[in-house]
Design an enzyme around this catalytic site. Sequence first.
Site, PDB file in Angstrom:
ATOM      1  CG  ASP A  72      10.573  -0.326   1.709  1.00 28.79           C
ATOM      2  OD1 ASP A  72      10.541   1.020   1.284  1.00 28.79           O
ATOM      3  OD2 ASP A  72      10.530  -1.045   1.116  1.00 28.79           O
ATOM      4  CD  GLU A 248       3.814   3.848  -1.068  1.00 26.80           C
ATOM      5  OE1 GLU A 248       3.336   2.663  -1.751  1.00 26.80           O
ATOM      6  OE2 GLU A 248       4.652   4.196  -1.808  1.00 26.80           O
TER       7      GLU A 248
END
Length: 576
Positions: A72, A248
């Site tokens: 991430d 997302e």
Amino acid sequence: MITNPFKTTTSILAFSALLAFNSGFAQKNTKNTKDAPVFSNFVYQGKDKIYDENPLKEGEFYSPILQGCYPDPAITRKGDDYYLVNSSFSMFPGVPIFHSKDLVNWKQIGYVLDRPSQLKVETAGVSAGIYAPDIKYNKHNDTFYMVTTQIASGIGNMVVKTKDPAKGWSEVKKLNFDGIDPAIFFDDDGKAYIVHNDAPDKGKERYSGHRVIKLWEYDLEKDDVIPGTDKIIVDGGVHPDQNPIWIEGPHLYKHKGKYYLMCAEGGTGDWHSEVIFTSDSPKGPFIPANNNPILTQRYFPKDRKNKVDWAGHADLVEGPNGQWYGVYLAVRPNEKQRVNTGRETFILPVDWSGTYPVFENGLIPMKPTTKMPKGVTNQVGKNGFLPNGNFTFTDNLSTPNLDYKWIAMRGPRENFINVSKDGTKVIPFTTNIKAQAPVSALFHRQQHATFDATVTLKYQPKSEADLAGITCYQNEKSNYVFGVTKKGNDTYLVLERTEKSGSKLLASEKIDVKKPIQLQVTAKGDDYNFNYSTDGKSFKNLGGTVSGDILSTDVAGGFTGALIGLYSTSGNDVRP
């Protein structure tokens, strides 16, 4: 395919409340430090064939730039300084932060969340804790912001700030909105906005995995979203009629007068991708590009050589000389499609000469090398810069400030270590590695599919409740323990495998520990071996070759990569 475990905002809040129930938990050392095991002379060697077969040519560097569990990624720039952060889940300290001047040579400068007051994960699952941090620099007030979701202790979405990322961050400010994956955006006019993943409006969820992207106006004085300004700017994804899942990881940008919203779509498994939308206003409407996805590896043969997979969850930054780059996560499965090294941070140049940004070579099978920006010298592994490719990391564990590579689980490492000129004492907790609680283990990420890790252990257990050694750890229900313990008047070396169905002793052997011994774990893809030496020269195997399957997220579940731990406990339950 691995997707997010939290299907609705309600489940996130319920999970946080459950963790908060025991938020006062704090493990204490129970033994005098003189009896604690001393670890020294740790050596980790990466031996992946892909790097031997693909030596760097002039003007190239390796990607991933961060090997092992660094997922991430988010990135920002202030002048010539670049800062990158990653998810850290329940690892402590949290949110590792890296600095570079050129996007090739990186140094870790610390952690954003380095205090218990900022990170409350004492009872959190390994894959809970910190999700999808975003870091952005606001030129209007010369301040860096890090926003993220802390799935623990009821905190939820949060923000911390600093003027200098190398000198520490503020205390946590809770943000008043649901959902996950917040990112912050500062417009040219000084206004600020938050975008994030959320559940659809109540009663409007059409299918499992249906999510939306919301935008809020952000009050820079109060450091919170402005009530009533929330707006759904993407409902479902690029093609709502096709029921896309898990839109997302959003990021908002402004480029040549237009606004761009970039998101991950398809879940974090083998359908993962990155998609882009554009608008004339930060509030939308956002129109998807016709060439989506702009980054993915989902269309290629599953048996391709040197496979990189699950690519997505990206962030963009303008690099040296005006060339754009994108950092993103992906995995490199081993020969049995295991992902023991977890989700890693990769980088590619991005062509933004047209309307939409395009990851160069982001839609073909990815290669291990990338062209360096013009004028940059590759110093990776030199002059204090982090290594990548095949490298050796050596640490005698006697430096007062241990290397940033060493992390703990669910609490500060300072709670259980004592560093001296002879090495590092790991003072045992009464909990063992199977507890969903702080554990007394110093962890190093597994960064290669093929590696050796060796450490010297000086230790004489006093009872069968005492154990110290190496753990290969995916979570509390998926791990190996290779350590020294006691039975009667004898000392034994034991190897135990723990998986979801329970724990099993694989092998044990009587051993003399009057002198320090060396413990070693080696891996070659899915094959792991645990070895020991009592003379410092020759190694003997214990338990044969075992499978690394339980160290992979596709077996163990969750979002993290495997860790190699220097571990002790006074709550041992492994019986020779």
